[in-house]
Design a protein around this motif. Structure first.
Motif: not given
Length: 139
Positions: A49, A52, A104, A107-108
């Motif tokens: 996170d 990013e 992503r 992570r999500d």
């Protein structure tokens, strides 16, 4: 050694009436591991996170209070286990990093799983204990 293994009855004493004033925070340690050890957990979620957000592995690791080498090692360990890249260069060598689409997604999905487990743990705590709990984000 405990002689009485029966759980306490929360309504049994007046002293426990003050427990309504408590609002403990649910804290969970959830991670994924394989034969090579931990490959994803909340710390890696935070690292991804921050990469990013900062556009830089160096800045992300500094914000987390870890060395660049440690952060790089965690990313590479996860990429090795999963078989795909989580981060990639944004351009030239000095332009930093950003998450890949797969990064992503991992992570999500981890965050989705963590949130659901935390919500369930909180609901069970609220059923079992005489006080109302908070999730980690509410503390």
């Amino acid at each position: 050694m405990h002689k009485n293994l029966d759980p306490p009855e929360f309504g049994a004493t007046a002293a426990l009436a003050d427990m309504d004033d408590h609002s403990p925070t649910i804290r969970l340690h959830l991670w994924l591991e394989g034969g090579e050890g931990v490959f994803f957990g909340y710390g890696r979620l935070l690292l991804l996170d921050r990469i990013e957000r900062c556009g830089s592995l160096k800045k992300a690791s500094e914000e987390m209070g870890m060395s660049y080498r440690a952060a790089w090692g965690k990313i590479k360990q996860t990429e090795k286990v999963l078989g795909f890249q989580l981060i990639e260069r944004s351009g030239s060598r000095r332009s930093g990093y950003h998450l890949t689409e797969a990064g992503r997604l991992v992570r999500d999905k981890y965050f989705e799983w963590f949130s659901k487990v935390e919500s369930d743990a909180r609901a069970r705590a609220d059923e079992i204990f005489p006080w109302r709990s908070k999730s980690f984000g509410e503390s």
